[in-house]
Scaffold this motif. Structure first.
Motif, PDB file in Angstrom:
ATOM      1  N   VAL A  87       0.857  -1.181   0.000  1.00 36.60           N
ATOM      2  CA  VAL A  87       0.000   0.000   0.000  1.00 36.60           C
ATOM      3  C   VAL A  87       0.896   1.235   0.000  1.00 36.60           C
ATOM      4  CG1 VAL A  87      -1.815   1.274   1.196  1.00 36.60           C
ATOM      5  CG2 VAL A  87      -1.789  -1.227   1.271  1.00 36.60           C
ATOM      6  N   THR A  88       0.766   2.058  -1.018  1.00 36.79           N
ATOM      7  CA  THR A  88       1.514   3.309  -1.090  1.00 36.79           C
ATOM      8  C   THR A  88       0.530   4.471  -1.010  1.00 36.79           C
ATOM      9  OG1 THR A  88       1.425   3.479  -3.508  1.00 36.79           O
ATOM     10  CG2 THR A  88       3.235   2.204  -2.561  1.00 36.79           C
ATOM     11  N   VAL A  89       0.912   5.509  -0.277  1.00 36.86           N
ATOM     12  CA  VAL A  89       0.083   6.703  -0.130  1.00 36.86           C
ATOM     13  C   VAL A  89       0.889   7.904  -0.614  1.00 36.86           C
ATOM     14  CG1 VAL A  89      -1.188   8.191   1.453  1.00 36.86           C
ATOM     15  CG2 VAL A  89      -1.173   5.706   1.805  1.00 36.86           C
ATOM     16  N   THR A  90       0.344   8.623  -1.579  1.00 35.06           N
ATOM     17  CA  THR A  90       0.991   9.807  -2.127  1.00 35.06           C
ATOM     18  C   THR A  90       0.459  11.046  -1.415  1.00 35.06           C
ATOM     19  OG1 THR A  90       1.177   8.721  -4.281  1.00 35.06           O
ATOM     20  CG2 THR A  90       1.479  11.102  -4.230  1.00 35.06           C
ATOM     21  N   LEU A  91       1.371  11.864  -0.911  1.00 35.06           N
ATOM     22  CA  LEU A  91       1.021  13.059  -0.145  1.00 35.06           C
ATOM     23  C   LEU A  91       1.510  14.281  -0.900  1.00 35.06           C
ATOM     24  CD1 LEU A  91       2.392  11.701   3.261  1.00 35.06           C
ATOM     25  CD2 LEU A  91       0.072  11.451   2.409  1.00 35.06           C
ATOM     26  N   GLU A  92       0.592  15.010  -1.523  1.00 33.23           N
ATOM     27  CA  GLU A  92       0.940  16.214  -2.265  1.00 33.23           C
ATOM     28  C   GLU A  92       0.242  17.411  -1.633  1.00 33.23           C
ATOM     29  OE1 GLU A  92       2.976  16.825  -4.567  1.00 33.23           O
ATOM     30  OE2 GLU A  92       3.520  14.888  -5.442  1.00 33.23           O
ATOM     31  N   PRO A  93       0.997  18.474  -1.293  1.00 32.51           N
ATOM     32  CA  PRO A  93       0.356  19.669  -0.711  1.00 32.51           C
ATOM     33  C   PRO A  93      -0.724  20.220  -1.640  1.00 32.51           C
ATOM     34  CG  PRO A  93       2.756  19.792  -0.533  1.00 32.51           C
ATOM     35  CD  PRO A  93       2.458  18.614  -1.414  1.00 32.51           C
ATOM     36  N   GLY A  94      -1.862  20.518  -1.061  1.00 31.40           N
ATOM     37  CA  GLY A  94      -2.962  21.082  -1.832  1.00 31.40           C
ATOM     38  C   GLY A  94      -3.781  20.070  -2.594  1.00 31.40           C
ATOM     39  N   ARG A  95      -3.432  18.769  -2.474  1.00 30.71           N
ATOM     40  CA  ARG A  95      -4.188  17.737  -3.179  1.00 30.71           C
ATOM     41  C   ARG A  95      -4.586  16.649  -2.194  1.00 30.71           C
ATOM     42  NH1 ARG A  95      -1.054  15.716  -8.380  1.00 30.71           N
ATOM     43  NH2 ARG A  95      -3.023  14.551  -8.529  1.00 30.71           N
ATOM     44  N   PRO A  96      -5.706  15.961  -2.436  1.00 34.98           N
ATOM     45  CA  PRO A  96      -6.099  14.866  -1.538  1.00 34.98           C
ATOM     46  C   PRO A  96      -5.068  13.746  -1.556  1.00 34.98           C
ATOM     47  CG  PRO A  96      -7.914  15.507  -2.999  1.00 34.98           C
ATOM     48  CD  PRO A  96      -6.684  16.192  -3.517  1.00 34.98           C
ATOM     49  N   ASP A  97      -4.922  13.061  -0.425  1.00 37.86           N
ATOM     50  CA  ASP A  97      -4.041  11.902  -0.371  1.00 37.86           C
ATOM     51  C   ASP A  97      -4.623  10.779  -1.225  1.00 37.86           C
ATOM     52  OD1 ASP A  97      -2.670  13.443   1.395  1.00 37.86           O
ATOM     53  OD2 ASP A  97      -3.217  12.298   3.186  1.00 37.86           O
ATOM     54  N   GLU A  98      -3.741  10.021  -1.859  1.00 31.62           N
ATOM     55  CA  GLU A  98      -4.179   8.956  -2.760  1.00 31.62           C
ATOM     56  C   GLU A  98      -3.424   7.675  -2.461  1.00 31.62           C
ATOM     57  OE1 GLU A  98      -5.301   9.200  -7.336  1.00 31.62           O
ATOM     58  OE2 GLU A  98      -3.145   8.917  -7.084  1.00 31.62           O
ATOM     59  N   ALA A  99      -4.153   6.573  -2.359  1.00 29.76           N
ATOM     60  CA  ALA A  99      -3.563   5.268  -2.047  1.00 29.76           C
ATOM     61  C   ALA A  99      -3.596   4.374  -3.276  1.00 29.76           C
ATOM     62  CB  ALA A  99      -4.309   4.600  -0.899  1.00 29.76           C
ATOM     63  N   SER A 100      -2.499   3.654  -3.502  1.00 29.54           N
ATOM     64  CA  SER A 100      -2.404   2.654  -4.563  1.00 29.54           C
ATOM     65  C   SER A 100      -2.096   1.305  -3.938  1.00 29.54           C
ATOM     66  CB  SER A 100      -1.315   3.031  -5.579  1.00 29.54           C
ATOM     67  OG  SER A 100      -1.562   4.290  -6.149  1.00 29.54           O
ATOM     68  N   PHE A 101      -2.460   0.225  -4.637  1.00 31.52           N
ATOM     69  CA  PHE A 101      -2.366  -1.111  -4.049  1.00 31.52           C
ATOM     70  C   PHE A 101      -1.734  -2.080  -5.053  1.00 31.52           C
ATOM     71  CE2 PHE A 101      -6.269   1.146  -2.985  1.00 31.52           C
ATOM     72  CZ  PHE A 101      -6.083   1.365  -1.628  1.00 31.52           C
ATOM     73  N   PHE A 102      -0.872  -2.968  -4.528  1.00 33.33           N
ATOM     74  CA  PHE A 102      -0.205  -3.964  -5.346  1.00 33.33           C
ATOM     75  C   PHE A 102      -0.136  -5.276  -4.574  1.00 33.33           C
ATOM     76  CE2 PHE A 102       1.375   0.216  -6.255  1.00 33.33           C
ATOM     77  CZ  PHE A 102       1.430   0.301  -7.642  1.00 33.33           C
ATOM     78  N   ARG A 103      -0.511  -6.374  -5.211  1.00 29.53           N
ATOM     79  CA  ARG A 103      -0.394  -7.695  -4.594  1.00 29.53           C
ATOM     80  C   ARG A 103       1.013  -8.212  -4.852  1.00 29.53           C
ATOM     81  NH1 ARG A 103      -5.711 -10.171  -7.281  1.00 29.53           N
ATOM     82  NH2 ARG A 103      -5.127 -12.108  -6.224  1.00 29.53           N
ATOM     83  N   VAL A 104       1.752  -8.517  -3.784  1.00 27.43           N
ATOM     84  CA  VAL A 104       3.153  -8.883  -3.931  1.00 27.43           C
ATOM     85  C   VAL A 104       3.435 -10.348  -3.626  1.00 27.43           C
ATOM     86  CG1 VAL A 104       3.950  -6.547  -3.451  1.00 27.43           C
ATOM     87  CG2 VAL A 104       3.684  -8.148  -1.564  1.00 27.43           C
ATOM     88  N   SER A 105       2.475 -11.095  -3.109  1.00 28.20           N
ATOM     89  CA  SER A 105       2.726 -12.511  -2.816  1.00 28.20           C
ATOM     90  C   SER A 105       1.860 -13.435  -3.649  1.00 28.20           C
ATOM     91  CB  SER A 105       2.488 -12.796  -1.324  1.00 28.20           C
ATOM     92  OG  SER A 105       1.136 -12.558  -0.979  1.00 28.20           O
ATOM     93  N   PHE A 106       1.213 -12.879  -4.666  1.00 27.59           N
ATOM     94  CA  PHE A 106       0.432 -13.701  -5.593  1.00 27.59           C
ATOM     95  C   PHE A 106       1.406 -14.599  -6.367  1.00 27.59           C
ATOM     96  CE2 PHE A 106      -3.288 -14.825  -7.743  1.00 27.59           C
ATOM     97  CZ  PHE A 106      -3.080 -14.828  -9.098  1.00 27.59           C
ATOM     98  N   PRO A 107       1.046 -15.869  -6.664  1.00 26.12           N
ATOM     99  CA  PRO A 107       1.990 -16.768  -7.340  1.00 26.12           C
ATOM    100  C   PRO A 107       2.267 -16.371  -8.792  1.00 26.12           C
ATOM    101  CG  PRO A 107      -0.133 -17.833  -7.046  1.00 26.12           C
ATOM    102  CD  PRO A 107      -0.190 -16.559  -6.286  1.00 26.12           C
ATOM    103  N   SER A 108       2.746 -15.175  -8.952  1.00 29.30           N
ATOM    104  CA  SER A 108       3.195 -14.660 -10.248  1.00 29.30           C
ATOM    105  C   SER A 108       3.936 -13.375  -9.956  1.00 29.30           C
ATOM    106  CB  SER A 108       1.995 -14.409 -11.179  1.00 29.30           C
ATOM    107  OG  SER A 108       1.148 -13.419 -10.640  1.00 29.30           O
ATOM    108  N   LYS A 109       4.150 -12.570 -10.952  1.00 29.54           N
ATOM    109  CA  LYS A 109       4.802 -11.299 -10.737  1.00 29.54           C
ATOM    110  C   LYS A 109       3.876 -10.365  -9.956  1.00 29.54           C
ATOM    111  CE  LYS A 109       7.665 -11.527 -14.898  1.00 29.54           C
ATOM    112  NZ  LYS A 109       8.024 -10.862 -16.183  1.00 29.54           N
ATOM    113  N   PRO A 110       4.442  -9.389  -9.201  1.00 26.96           N
ATOM    114  CA  PRO A 110       3.591  -8.437  -8.482  1.00 26.96           C
ATOM    115  C   PRO A 110       2.610  -7.763  -9.430  1.00 26.96           C
ATOM    116  CG  PRO A 110       5.862  -8.214  -7.772  1.00 26.96           C
ATOM    117  CD  PRO A 110       5.870  -9.181  -8.930  1.00 26.96           C
ATOM    118  N   ALA A 111       1.357  -7.641  -8.978  1.00 22.29           N
ATOM    119  CA  ALA A 111       0.301  -7.106  -9.831  1.00 22.29           C
ATOM    120  C   ALA A 111      -0.343  -5.904  -9.187  1.00 22.29           C
ATOM    121  CB  ALA A 111      -0.755  -8.191 -10.101  1.00 22.29           C
ATOM    122  N   ALA A 112      -0.612  -4.882 -10.005  1.00 18.45           N
ATOM    123  CA  ALA A 112      -1.271  -3.677  -9.514  1.00 18.45           C
ATOM    124  C   ALA A 112      -2.776  -3.881  -9.476  1.00 18.45           C
ATOM    125  CB  ALA A 112      -0.931  -2.487 -10.414  1.00 18.45           C
TER     126      ALA A 112
END
Length: 436
Positions: free
Chosen positions: A70-95
């Motif tokens: 879970v990544t959270v982007t913090l930009e002044p003057g803009r709402p915080d935004e979260a992105s998600f990636f599965r990292v233990s799925f039996p393949s390459k990491p997927a967004a």
């Protein structure tokens, strides 16, 4: 003229037929089916299908837990935004397909199957929790909690934890309010619980208080395993006093009963000024504690132990049955007050431990459990330096995630039920009458 007649064309598939097929598939496969054709994608996008699929408990409970970046982007003057990636799925990491806007200042509090709970850690005890599903992108704000009882000043922390009971099929939100300094508010923990399933949110918040030997460890992410939430206490009882060994708080989601148990390691293994370096994950359907053991006051001689909870004891008994599964030595300094996390990769049978900017990976395939805590253990298999993230980005990896199509909107009541909208309308009406 006398040749065989062509076979009749197969009847076109209907949405009802596709729905019946997809309801039998696990969530991962349903997500893939969105790419087959427009019809299948429209069936999956239908809220009725998602509700029916989410009601099939085996789709979630039978799936192995995954790790979620879970990544959270913090930009002044803009709402915080979260992105998600599965990292233990039996393949390459997927967004994940969605990015989610979260309230400013919120951070991920815990993972409950396929839902993520975000909340404020300090101040604003009545600030509502925020729940999202990273697969569907749906979000909801949970009803505001009442003010905590018995806290009049000083530093106050809040830990929100979303839980689910397989026996009652209920989702509940817990809020633990406490002070890190027992000299100010004693050893009281204010507990609020709200049952989220139902048209009115289960009747609102229920509030009570209970005594704890020590404050809760606010850097510990609550973990949900088989219908029980687990939190850890700091072990600090006061300046100059010996550490208290009772440090694992177990909360039954169904009954809301709280019990405190001893941690598997000795209390005096940590300096009285340090918090226990404990993180939790799930291994084979059981609670697993990763304990970073420091040698005295040294932070370079370190051993990481992995203890698995084998069975619970009666409520009036403090001892639990723990099994030391694995341990390994690591090199390098320990960075206090920096993010840590742990998860078990079921596909690779690998223990993963993130310590700030280093990832330790230790394979368990073919390895026997450790004979005792004092036995010699190997060096960690792999030590990976993690890339430096931009200053406007915060991230961590959380275990215990099981993808689900459950909508947070089915758990939270309409905003008018809890945000004072009705009261505000009455006030506006009275104000306009006065100004006429």
């Amino acid at each position: 003229m006398g040749g065989p007649h062509p076979a009749p064309a197969p009847p076109p598939e209907s949405a009802e037929m596709v729905l019946e097929i997809l309801l039998k598939l696990p969530t991962r496969d349903v997500i893939r089916c969105c790419c087959v054709c427009r019809l299948w994608r429209s069936v999956v996008a239908n809220p009725t299908f998602r509700d029916l699929h989410a009601a099939e408990a085996n789709h979630v409970s039978a799936a192995p837990p995954e790790a979620l970046l879970v990544t959270v982007t913090l930009e002044p003057g803009r709402p915080d935004e979260a992105s998600f990636f599965r990292v233990s799925f039996p393949s390459k990491p997927a967004a994940m397909p969605h990015r989610v806007t979260i309230p400013s200042g919120y951070s991920l509090s815990n993972v409950c199957n396929g839902l993520l709970c975000f909340a404020l850690v300090r101040d604003s005890p009545e600030a509502p929790a925020f729940i999202c599903n990273p697969i569907t992108g749906e979000t909801a704000m949970v009803p505001k909690a009442p003010p905590p009882m018995g806290f009049t000043g000083g530093t106050i922390y809040h830990i929100f934890a979303l839980g689910f009971s397989p026996s009652t099929k209920e989702h509940k939100l817990f809020r633990f309010t406490f002070s890190p300094f027992s000299s100010i508010h004693g050893k009281t923990i204010d507990l609020c619980v709200c049952t989220l399933d139902g048209a009115a949110g289960g009747g609102g918040w229920r509030q009570c208080s209970f005594r704890s030997q020590c404050p809760l460890l606010h850097t510990f992410t609550p973990l949900l395993v088989q219908g029980k939430l687990y939190l850890v206490t700091t072990g600090k009882t006061g300046p100059g006093e010996l550490r208290n060994p009772d440090g694992l708080l177990e909360v039954d989601v169904a009954t809301e009963a709280c019990h405190t148990h001893r941690l598997p390691f000795e209390a005096d293994q940590y300096h009285s000024a340090w918090d226990p370096l404990v993180n939790a994950s799930e291994m084979g359907g059981r609670l697993c504690l990763a304990v970073d053991i420091l040698s005295g006051t040294e932070t370079t001689a370190r051993k990481i132990q992995f203890w698995v909870l084998m069975s619970s004891s009666p409520p009036n008994h403090h001892d639990l049955h723990w099994d030391l599964r694995y341990s390994f030595h690591v090199d390098g300094n320990y960075y206090f007050f920096q993010p840590r996390s742990v998860w078990f990769d079921d596909a690779e049978m690998t223990l993963c431990y993130r310590d700030y900017n280093v990832l330790f990976k230790h394979g368990t395939r073919g390895r026997s459990p450790e004979p005792s805590p004092d036995a010699d253990c190997p060096q960690c298999d792999r030590q990976i330096k993690l890339p430096q993230m931009p200053s406007n980005c915060e991230w961590n990896i959380f275990g215990g995630y099981r993808p689900s199509l459950l909508s947070p909107l089915t758990l939270a009541p309409p905003s008018s039920c809890w945000d004072g909208e009705e009261e505000r309308h009455k006030c506006e009406h009275a104000l306009l009458l006065t100004l006429e």
